[in-house]
Design an enzyme around this catalytic site. Structure first.
Site, PDB file in Angstrom:
ATOM      1  CE1 TYR A  26      16.776   0.595  26.542  1.00 44.33           C
ATOM      2  CE2 TYR A  26      15.580  -0.154  28.460  1.00 44.33           C
ATOM      3  CZ  TYR A  26      15.772   0.357  27.180  1.00 44.33           C
ATOM      4  OH  TYR A  26      14.722   1.110  27.199  1.00 44.33           O
TER       5      TYR A  26
ATOM      6  CG  HIS B 260      13.032   1.460  23.701  1.00 43.36           C
ATOM      7  ND1 HIS B 260      14.455   1.971  23.903  1.00 43.36           N
ATOM      8  CD2 HIS B 260      13.216   0.520  22.165  1.00 43.36           C
ATOM      9  CE1 HIS B 260      15.637   1.136  22.606  1.00 43.36           C
ATOM     10  NE2 HIS B 260      14.255   0.578  21.705  1.00 43.36           N
TER      11      HIS B 260
HETATM   12  N1  UDP Z   1      17.657   6.137  31.409  1.00 43.36           N
HETATM   13  C1  UDP Z   1      17.996   6.617  32.785  1.00 43.36           C
HETATM   14  N2  UDP Z   1      19.039   7.055  32.969  1.00 43.36           N
HETATM   15  C2  UDP Z   1      19.731   8.117  32.410  1.00 43.36           C
HETATM   16  C3  UDP Z   1      19.647   7.653  31.276  1.00 43.36           C
HETATM   17  C4  UDP Z   1      18.658   6.593  30.887  1.00 43.36           C
HETATM   18  O1  UDP Z   1      18.105   5.692  33.592  1.00 43.36           O
HETATM   19  O2  UDP Z   1      20.904   8.890  33.520  1.00 43.36           O
HETATM   20  C5  UDP Z   1      17.288   5.016  31.068  1.00 43.36           C
HETATM   21  C6  UDP Z   1      15.879   5.686  30.314  1.00 43.36           C
HETATM   22  O3  UDP Z   1      14.395   5.123  30.596  1.00 43.36           O
HETATM   23  C7  UDP Z   1      15.933   5.666  28.396  1.00 43.36           C
HETATM   24  C8  UDP Z   1      16.918   5.093  29.130  1.00 43.36           C
HETATM   25  O4  UDP Z   1      17.564   4.614  30.479  1.00 43.36           O
HETATM   26  O5  UDP Z   1      15.321   5.953  27.877  1.00 43.36           O
HETATM   27  C9  UDP Z   1      17.833   4.418  27.487  1.00 43.36           C
HETATM   28  O6  UDP Z   1      18.518   5.704  27.790  1.00 43.36           O
HETATM   29  P1  UDP Z   1      19.370   6.522  26.035  1.00 43.36           P
HETATM   30  O7  UDP Z   1      20.416   7.005  26.404  1.00 43.36           O
HETATM   31  O8  UDP Z   1      19.837   5.588  25.435  1.00 43.36           O
HETATM   32  O9  UDP Z   1      18.100   6.881  25.657  1.00 43.36           O
HETATM   33  P2  UDP Z   1      16.484   7.250  25.000  1.00 43.36           P
HETATM   34  O10 UDP Z   1      17.265   6.383  23.452  1.00 43.36           O
HETATM   35  O11 UDP Z   1      15.626   6.210  25.386  1.00 43.36           O
HETATM   36  O12 UDP Z   1      16.013   8.546  24.527  1.00 43.36           O
HETATM   37 MG    MG Z   2      18.344   5.238  23.102  1.00 39.79          MG
END
Ligand code: UDP
Ligand code: MG
Length: 136
Positions: A52, A118
Site C-alpha cells: 500500500y 481490494h
Molecule cells: N481506506 C481507509 N480510510 C479511508 C480511505 C481508504 O481506511 O478514508 C482504506 C480502505 O480499506 C481502502 C484502502 O484504504 O480500500 C485503499 O484506499 P483507496 O482510496 O485506494 O480505495 P479503493 O481503491 O480500495 O477503493
Molecule cells: Mg485503491
C-alpha cells in the site's frame, strides 16, 4: 475489439473471517471474470506497508497496514474482458455506504476501512500488484 486483461483482487480479513470467500468468488465467476490463481495467506505489516506504499502519506495508512495484516486474506488473479474496470465495478465504491446496490462492498462491506475487497485501479498497478503476490 477484445481487451483481455488481468487484475489483482484481494478478499480482505473482514470478509475471510466471515466466510464470504466462496460467495465473493461466485460474483467474479458469474460476471465474466476467471480466477486464474488464488491463494490464502497472511502477510506481515511490513509487506502490507510495501503493498500500500502509494498511500503512505494518507492519514489512514498506518491503520490500513495493520488491518490488511491482521488476519488471512485471499489474493487472486482475475482475468477477462476489461478485467480491471469490471472488477472495480463489481467491488463498488470504497465506502460501502456509497457503493451501488448489489456490489460486493454494498453487500458485504462493514465500513470504509473494512470494505471486504481490494482491486487494482490501473493496468500498471495491476501488473505490479500481481507480481507482488504471484512472482515466481
Ligand atoms: N481506506 C481507509 N480510510 C479511508 C480511505 C481508504 O481506511 O478514508 C482504506 C480502505 O480499506 C481502502 C484502502 O484504504 O480500500 C485503499 O484506499 P483507496 O482510496 O485506494 O480505495 P479503493 O481503491 O480500495 O477503493
Ligand atoms: Mg485503491
Amino acid at each position: 475489439m477484445s481487451n483481455q486483461e488481468q487484475t489483482l483482487s484481494i478478499i480482505k480479513p473482514d470478509a475471510v473471517e466471515r466466510n464470504l470467500v466462496d460467495e465473493i468468488k461466485k460474483i467474479f465467476t458469474s460476471n465474466n471474470l476467471k480466477i486464474k490463481e488464488s491463494k490464502k495467506i497472511q502477510i506481515s505489516k511490513e509487506e502490507a506497508a510495501e503493498f500500500y506504499k502509494v498511500h503512505q502519506s494518507k492519514p489512514f495508512y498506518e491503520h490500513l497496514c495493520s488491518y490488511l495484516s491482521s488476519g488471512p486474506i485471499v489474493a487472486m488473479i482475475l482475468e477477462g474482458e476489461n478485467a480491471i474496470l469490471q472488477n472495480r465495478k463489481l467491488m463498488g465504491a470504497t465506502d460501502p455506504k456509497k457503493a451501488e446496490e448489489n456490489t460486493i462492498r454494498s453487500l458485504y462491506g462493514i465500513s470504509i476501512d473494512k470494505n471486504s475487497v481490494h482491486g487494482s485501479d490501473s493496468n500498471e498497478n495491476a501488473k505490479k500488484e500481481i507480481n507482488f503476490f504471484f512472482k515466481n
